[in-house]
Design a protein around this motif. Structure first.
Motif, PDB file in Angstrom:
ATOM      1  N   ALA A 210      -3.767 -98.259  -6.980  1.00 52.96           N
ATOM      2  CA  ALA A 210      -2.348 -97.930  -7.016  1.00 52.96           C
ATOM      3  C   ALA A 210      -1.666 -98.457  -5.760  1.00 52.96           C
ATOM      4  O   ALA A 210      -2.265 -98.529  -4.686  1.00 52.96           O
ATOM      5  CB  ALA A 210      -2.164 -96.416  -7.120  1.00 52.96           C
ATOM      6  N   ASP A 243       2.125 -96.309  -9.202  1.00 50.25           N
ATOM      7  CA  ASP A 243       1.163 -95.230  -9.351  1.00 50.25           C
ATOM      8  C   ASP A 243       0.235 -95.521 -10.520  1.00 50.25           C
ATOM      9  O   ASP A 243       0.579 -96.264 -11.447  1.00 50.25           O
ATOM     10  CB  ASP A 243       1.881 -93.897  -9.593  1.00 50.25           C
ATOM     11  N   LYS A 244      -0.934 -94.925 -10.492  1.00 48.88           N
ATOM     12  CA  LYS A 244      -1.887 -95.077 -11.586  1.00 48.88           C
ATOM     13  C   LYS A 244      -1.490 -94.120 -12.708  1.00 48.88           C
ATOM     14  O   LYS A 244      -1.619 -92.907 -12.580  1.00 48.88           O
ATOM     15  CB  LYS A 244      -3.303 -94.776 -11.100  1.00 48.88           C
ATOM     16  N   LYS A 260      -1.387 -88.984 -13.702  1.00 48.04           N
ATOM     17  CA  LYS A 260      -0.777 -89.771 -12.643  1.00 48.04           C
ATOM     18  C   LYS A 260      -1.657 -89.673 -11.413  1.00 48.04           C
ATOM     19  O   LYS A 260      -1.877 -88.574 -10.888  1.00 48.04           O
ATOM     20  CB  LYS A 260       0.634 -89.263 -12.330  1.00 48.04           C
ATOM     21  N   ASN A 261      -2.197 -90.820 -11.001  1.00 49.09           N
ATOM     22  CA  ASN A 261      -3.119 -90.857  -9.863  1.00 49.09           C
ATOM     23  C   ASN A 261      -4.246 -89.858 -10.056  1.00 49.09           C
ATOM     24  O   ASN A 261      -4.622 -89.103  -9.154  1.00 49.09           O
ATOM     25  CB  ASN A 261      -2.377 -90.623  -8.555  1.00 49.09           C
TER      26      ASN A 261
END
Length: 421
Positions: A210, A243-244, A260-261
């Protein structure tokens, strides 16, 4: 040792010969000093094989060779670099008597060669030579176009390289692949994979980190690939990751969980493809977002007037395949969302949830479908199914891996059409 005796010793100790197979113009030397405050001149003179007539240039087809003649000195290091900053790889013999290039020179380039030597007393010497290479004998050039466009993407976004000419031979593919560079400010293991004769994809072993910066460039300009093909220009590419974001759509639980992340941020009731229209399993990459799409059953071979036909306005449509698979608002199936699969292949949810998903994701983010009865997402040709290829098999698609095949089969391209609901 007196200055005069050192001068006599140096004058006879080392002869450096650069063999390029043709005359070289604009040669010069420079007694620069990377190793010592007073380096000695490493060669009494520099000579080149071939004609030295003014206007002649080195043949880029010929390897660069440097030798040390005489028993009182040896080569310790050679650095050859062109004006674009591209280094020439080489090998130095164990006794320091010979260095030769192992990577091709670029055509129509200006080179600087720095030779470091050492005499029998360990004193360092230095010689710097510059030369120009000639133009290739053919003007057929291999242009490279990188993708996607510059911008910010999700961690699943592959890098693509489209070639202007087909490259089939594995040795030639290796030259091309070595010249295509992908750099990340966060170190990851990655590899190119030949999709077909004119396209490569690059991805890391795992998803990109990310908030990383990726820079893509080609070092092929002027490099010989075959007797009739030379490397051409390529516009460099810079993209960043956000972001992942990974969304897991489960066909058994009828819910999508969004991370998310690596932290869960939402769980949404969904419906997926019913029998005969099963949603593809596997990892898919978001390839676009369309606020409004008109979806018709005729685009997937469903005749008008049949029980399965449809013609619907669809909002908040997040595309994951070129053939028309989306995550989108499906207000007509709210009663089945969270409990049954009733769509024609898309992932449907209520309008509020579809709007949230649409605003949360960007191209390059991951949508992974599990527990559907559909086939696995195609690796190539229908979007980015790259992550469905195991890493070991992905590496086999590189021309630089021992034992890799000549190249994967051609992949059928899928036409861009709205498809499923």
């Amino acid at each position: 040792m007196s200055h005069s005796s050192r001068t006599r010793r140096i004058a006879g100790c080392t002869l450096v010969v650069i063999a390029l197979g043709a005359g070289v113009t604009a040669c010069s030397s420079d007694d620069g000093n990377p190793l010592s405050a007073t380096p000695y001149d490493a060669a009494e003179h520099i000579s080149f094989n071939g004609p030295t007539k003014a206007g002649k240039k080195a043949d880029p087809d010929k390897p660069l060779e440097i030798t040390s003649e005489g028993s009182e000195g040896r080569i310790t290091d050679v650095t050859a670099v062109d004006a674009a900053g591209r280094h020439v790889s080489g090998e130095l013999s164990a006794d320091g008597g010979r260095w030769h290039s192992t990577s091709p020179l670029a055509a129509d380039a200006h080179y600087t060669v720095r030779v470091s030597t050492e005499d029998e007393d360990g004193a360092p010497g230095r010689r710097v030579v510059t030369f120009d290479t000639g133009k290739p004998r053919t003007q057929k050039r291999l242009a490279v176009t990188f993708g996607p466009e510059a911008g910010k993407y999700g961690v699943g976004q592959p890098i693509t390289a489209d070639l202007s000419q087909p490259v089939k031979d594995k040795a030639q593919r290796a030259i091309v692949e070595r010249g295509l560079k992908v750099d990340s400010n966060i170190v990851v293991e990655g590899s190119w994979h030949w999709v077909d004769d004119k396209k490569l994809h690059y991805r890391p072993k795992e998803y990109w980190p990310a908030n990383a910066t990726l820079q893509v460039r080609s070092n092929l300009d002027g490099i010989k690939i075959s007797d009739r093909l030379w490397g051409g220009t390529a516009k460099p590419l810079k993209i960043t990751t956000g972001d992942k974001i990974v969304a897991i759509a489960d066909g058994a639980s009828h819910h999508m969980t969004v991370f998310k992340n690596d932290k869960e941020i939402n769980t949404l009731p969904i419906t997926m493809g019913k029998p005969g229209f099963e949603t593809r399993n596997g990892v898919k990459v978001v390839i676009g977002k369309e606020y409004f799409v008109r979806m018709r059953g005729t685009t997937v071979g469903i005749a008008d007037g049949t029980s399965e036909s449809y013609d619907l306005p669809v909002y908040y449509a997040t595309r994951v395949t070129w053939s028309g698979e989306y995550v989108h608002a499906a207000p007509w199936s709210v009663g089945d969302q969270g409990s049954a699969n009733v769509s024609h292949g898309c992932v449907g949810m209520n309008t509020s949830n579809a709007s949230w998903f649409y605003e949360t994701v960007r191209p390059g983010d991951i949508v992974q479908v599990v527990n559907s009865y559909g086939k696995t997402m195609e690796p190539f040709g229908n979007g980015f199914g790259d992550w469905n290829v195991e890493w070991a098999n992905w590496r086999k698609g590189s021309a630089l891996v021992t034992g890799s095949p000549e190249g994967p089969d051609e992949t059928e391209r899928v036409r861009l059409q709205p498809q499923t609901v």
